[in-house]
Design an enzyme around this catalytic site. Structure first.
Site, PDB file in Angstrom:
ATOM      1  N   GLN A 102       0.831  -1.204   0.000  1.00 42.46           N
ATOM      2  CA  GLN A 102       0.000   0.000   0.000  1.00 42.46           C
ATOM      3  C   GLN A 102       0.866   1.255   0.000  1.00 42.46           C
ATOM      4  O   GLN A 102       0.343   2.365  -0.056  1.00 42.46           O
ATOM      5  CB  GLN A 102      -0.903  -0.007   1.236  1.00 42.46           C
ATOM      6  CG  GLN A 102      -1.846  -1.201   1.290  1.00 42.46           C
ATOM      7  CD  GLN A 102      -2.503  -1.349   2.641  1.00 42.46           C
ATOM      8  OE1 GLN A 102      -3.482  -0.660   2.941  1.00 42.46           O
ATOM      9  NE2 GLN A 102      -1.974  -2.230   3.473  1.00 42.46           N
ATOM     10  N   ASP A 105       6.476   4.395  -1.783  1.00 44.32           N
ATOM     11  CA  ASP A 105       7.862   4.848  -1.645  1.00 44.32           C
ATOM     12  C   ASP A 105       8.873   4.092  -2.496  1.00 44.32           C
ATOM     13  O   ASP A 105      10.029   4.496  -2.599  1.00 44.32           O
ATOM     14  CB  ASP A 105       8.297   4.787  -0.178  1.00 44.32           C
ATOM     15  CG  ASP A 105       7.961   3.454   0.491  1.00 44.32           C
ATOM     16  OD1 ASP A 105       8.212   2.404  -0.124  1.00 44.32           O
ATOM     17  OD2 ASP A 105       7.439   3.478   1.625  1.00 44.32           O
ATOM     18  N   HIS A 120      -1.248   1.586  -4.460  1.00 48.81           N
ATOM     19  CA  HIS A 120      -1.563   3.013  -4.529  1.00 48.81           C
ATOM     20  C   HIS A 120      -0.589   3.782  -5.411  1.00 48.81           C
ATOM     21  O   HIS A 120      -0.464   5.002  -5.291  1.00 48.81           O
ATOM     22  CB  HIS A 120      -1.587   3.626  -3.123  1.00 48.81           C
ATOM     23  CG  HIS A 120      -2.655   3.056  -2.250  1.00 48.81           C
ATOM     24  ND1 HIS A 120      -2.470   2.741  -0.918  1.00 48.81           N
ATOM     25  CD2 HIS A 120      -3.947   2.720  -2.529  1.00 48.81           C
ATOM     26  CE1 HIS A 120      -3.586   2.249  -0.424  1.00 48.81           C
ATOM     27  NE2 HIS A 120      -4.497   2.221  -1.379  1.00 48.81           N
ATOM     28  N   CYS A 128       2.692  13.266 -17.021  1.00 55.57           N
ATOM     29  CA  CYS A 128       2.179  14.538 -17.537  1.00 55.57           C
ATOM     30  C   CYS A 128       0.675  14.421 -17.752  1.00 55.57           C
ATOM     31  O   CYS A 128       0.198  13.461 -18.367  1.00 55.57           O
ATOM     32  CB  CYS A 128       2.878  14.902 -18.842  1.00 55.57           C
ATOM     33  SG  CYS A 128       2.183  16.365 -19.647  1.00 55.57           S
ATOM     34  N   CYS A 131       0.227  14.910 -22.058  1.00 55.06           N
ATOM     35  CA  CYS A 131       0.693  13.911 -23.028  1.00 55.06           C
ATOM     36  C   CYS A 131       0.892  12.518 -22.431  1.00 55.06           C
ATOM     37  O   CYS A 131       1.053  11.540 -23.160  1.00 55.06           O
ATOM     38  CB  CYS A 131       1.986  14.374 -23.695  1.00 55.06           C
ATOM     39  SG  CYS A 131       3.441  14.386 -22.606  1.00 55.06           S
ATOM     40  N   CYS A 149       6.000  19.572 -18.118  1.00 55.49           N
ATOM     41  CA  CYS A 149       6.543  18.750 -19.187  1.00 55.49           C
ATOM     42  C   CYS A 149       6.988  19.653 -20.345  1.00 55.49           C
ATOM     43  O   CYS A 149       6.596  20.815 -20.434  1.00 55.49           O
ATOM     44  CB  CYS A 149       5.458  17.775 -19.643  1.00 55.49           C
ATOM     45  SG  CYS A 149       5.902  16.695 -21.013  1.00 55.49           S
ATOM     46  N   GLY A 188       3.195  -4.657   8.878  1.00 53.15           N
ATOM     47  CA  GLY A 188       3.121  -3.214   9.049  1.00 53.15           C
ATOM     48  C   GLY A 188       1.828  -2.575   8.581  1.00 53.15           C
ATOM     49  O   GLY A 188       1.828  -1.429   8.148  1.00 53.15           O
ATOM     50  N   SER A 190      -2.565  -2.451   9.573  1.00 50.54           N
ATOM     51  CA  SER A 190      -3.704  -2.911  10.363  1.00 50.54           C
ATOM     52  C   SER A 190      -4.795  -3.499   9.492  1.00 50.54           C
ATOM     53  O   SER A 190      -5.782  -4.031   9.990  1.00 50.54           O
ATOM     54  CB  SER A 190      -4.279  -1.751  11.185  1.00 50.54           C
ATOM     55  OG  SER A 190      -4.701  -0.701  10.327  1.00 50.54           O
ATOM     56  N   ALA A 233       8.605  -4.148  12.350  1.00 50.78           N
ATOM     57  CA  ALA A 233       8.765  -4.961  11.138  1.00 50.78           C
ATOM     58  C   ALA A 233      10.211  -5.383  10.932  1.00 50.78           C
ATOM     59  O   ALA A 233      10.488  -6.559  10.650  1.00 50.78           O
ATOM     60  CB  ALA A 233       8.263  -4.181   9.921  1.00 50.78           C
TER      61      ALA A 233
END
Length: 249
Positions: A102, A105, A120, A128, A131, A149, A188, A190, A233
């Site tokens: 989820q 990063d 996500h 862009c 385009c 762009c 990590g 819920s 974790a």
């Protein structure tokens, strides 16, 4: 070896297909604040004002100069931690397949995981609005915000804003991976935000064992999951991988 780790290792070693579902808790140890809860981004920013797609389209400069600029600085300086490296190590040992995350990063890929479904999206990439060209965020000039762009269009992060649907391919692949696995590691998270939260339920309904790695019990505990290994974790993944490696020698 504590009992919960021993149970988790037993499930992992007997599994033909193992999938992981990860959330903000695995990246907190890399210095990335969660979106919800104490110290979260949504305590600092109203998500409807700063993270809704309509808010971005209405005033992209405002969103870039506040929420996105802050997130960019945090994410570009973040590095994988022991939790990410642990999942990648399990893959190298032949004990981990798909990672459904989820998080936005990109730290699973940096750690070495090769099959990552980004539920996500990924903040490391921009698209862009005109385009559709994609560029890594580090390749875009951020001197003027919002960045534009060559065609003149405005770049947006390749992550899912409030008001947008989960990418259909990510949802389909996640459901398929969950339905086909023998073991799911829930790390990590819920597992309360839908539709990602339904992935452990799908896996459990198809007979998979659900192993939670979380600091505290969650709504999955005692209902959907068979094992809860409490702890951070990174610490738990170090313990789990060490136990697996000692038994595989």
């Amino acid at each position: 070896m504590r009992e919960e780790i021993a149970k988790a290792v037993e499930y992992l070693l007997s599994s033909r297909r193992t999938v992981a579902l990860t959330g903000a808790g695995i990246s907190v140890e890399s210095g990335i604040p969660p979106f919800r809860g104490p110290g979260s981004l949504w305590e600092k920013f109203d998500p409807m004002e700063y993270a809704h797609i309509n808010a971005f389209l209405k005033d992209p400069e405002k969103i870039w100069k506040t929420l996105i600029a802050e997130m960019r600085d945090v994410l570009m300086n973040a590095a994988p931690n022991a939790g990410h490296f642990g999942l990648a190590r399990l893959e190298k040992l032949g004990l981990m397949g798909t990672v459904i995350t989820q998080n936005i990063d990109g730290l699973h890929q940096k750690a070495g995981s090769t099959d990552v479904i980004e539920f996500h999206g990924n903040f490391a990439w921009l698209s862009c609005l005109e385009c559709g060209i994609r560029k890594e965020i580090g390749q875009v000039n951020a001197a003027d915000l919002p960045p534009r762009c060559d065609c003149g269009g405005i770049f947006r992060p390749d992550c899912v804003f409030f008001g947008e649907l989960i990418p259909p391919e990510a949802l389909d692949r996640s459901q398929q991976a969950s339905a086909q696995c023998d073991v799911m590691l829930v790390v990590g998270t819920s597992a309360t935000v839908q539709p990602a939260a339904y992935m452990p339920v799908i896996a459990r309904q198809r007979g998979a064992a659900i192993i939670e790695i979380n600091p505290e019990p969650t709504p999955l505990t005692g209902t959907t999951s068979q094992v809860l290994v409490q702890g951070k974790a990174g610490e738990v993944m170090n313990e789990l991988v060490s136990a697996v490696e000692s038994l595989k020698k």
